[in-house]
Design an enzyme around this catalytic site. Sequence first.
Site, PDB file in Angstrom:
ATOM      1  CE  LYS A 241      -4.444  -1.536   1.849  1.00  0.00           C
ATOM      2  NZ  LYS A 241      -5.470  -1.403   2.652  1.00  0.00           N
ATOM      3  NE  ARG A 242       6.784  -0.073   2.386  1.00  0.00           N
ATOM      4  CZ  ARG A 242       7.869   0.029   1.440  1.00  0.00           C
ATOM      5  NH1 ARG A 242       8.308   1.456   1.148  1.00  0.00           N
ATOM      6  NH2 ARG A 242       8.925  -0.835   1.475  1.00  0.00           N
TER       7      ARG A 242
END
Length: 479
Positions: A241-242
């Site tokens: 997600k980052r």
Amino acid sequence: MSKVRTRFAPSPTGFLHIGGARTALFNWLYAKHHGGEMLLRIEDTDRERSTQEAVDAIIEGLKWLELDWAGEPISQFARVERHREIVHRLLESGHAYYCQCTPEELAEMREKARAEGRPMTYDRRCRELGLCPPHDKPLVVRFAAPREGEIVIHDMVQGEVRWQAEAMDDLVLMRADGTPTYNLAVVVDDHDMGITHVIRGVDHLTNAARQKMIYDALGWEMPKMAHIPLIHGPDGAKLSKRHGALGVEAYRAMGYLPEAMRNYLARLGWSHGDDEIFTTEQLIEWFDVDAIGKSPARFDFVKLESVNGWWIRNLDDERLLARFEQFLPHADKDHRTRAELARRLLEQPEGRQRFLKALPGLKERAKTLVELLDLSYYLYAERPLEIAPKAAKILDKGGRDVLRDLLPVLEAINEAGWTEETLEERIKAFAEAQELKLGKVAQPLRAALTGSNVSPGIFEVLAVLGREESLARIRDQLA
């Protein structure tokens, strides 16, 4: 050769993430390039994890990306009876058998394999028992994998890939509750749907070997396979997600254009020389699997933003404004108030014209539609404007005195003469008469008119807002 038919087959256990969106795009482009069609199959046999919300999000994401498909979406779960029919055919032909092993027995096999330092494979203890229902234990159906020879896949991206048959497991085809497993359902559905080419992530390559055994047992021709590299983050690690492993709805909320997303996703693993910018028509014309590399692609937000900025600058103003309006209902919670104000202004014919007049200057500085929303704040802001801290400092430190002296000069310009050229001429003459640098006049004007210390050119801002609105905003600050 039969008509090319690809499929996108997501599992509705979550939203349409960026990797799935690229898989859908590659299938869509390949089909379009070869004059074929893409089908959409929702692989919803995992009833515990599949949700209607996820199905809706997948369909909405594909529609936003403008990736169309032939016919209605197909539910895999709705085809369970057909899957059972094929399992029974495999049982009858001796290519499958019933297995009575309990979870405890399977756990014991796993422990033994771990202790011996080898992968867990079923030890085939039920293969020759000839078990049949009804039975005192729940029975699953396993595939009777060949015990010798090779399984060979001629992959359009990975080349020829081989597995030793003796290393393949007797995989479960049907659970004890009568539901099919992934590999069985995929084979049956792809065959029945007439799929000619399967384009999917390289993480499915081992599944291709399992599915090849089922195709051979049924005497069916296997579709051509293309296993594409995965997407990694800019640091080379698995996409998280980052890095940007988000649902496509998040990219819409962040202000990315569907044209830019298609353009950028196409370049993740595929190339056409050194080209970076592609229209959809060019992608369809040039796309083919022979230009897909084997190495993992790297997702880069900076590159995506650059591509998006190019599309914002180069879209026709009417087209860009339409994209902006489509974006407004999906703006993130931090921008919802501004999005609503912008929507209200765009509902008014004069407001729409104000936006169109301002767009050429605004779009040169915006890389996302969120930035365009922020930069265009002065167009839809309600009076009296909310003044940002840096702009307030300009007004407080002598800026209002300049505006007070400038106001009569601006009031003397009538509606017909309220043009960029006339405004520039009068304001420059005022600055010269007051022995001020132009910036010392433009800065407080910008603060009063836009509430910010940054904006398009100040003469453009005055012309876009019009005489009445401009004078009213200046008077607000003097009051």
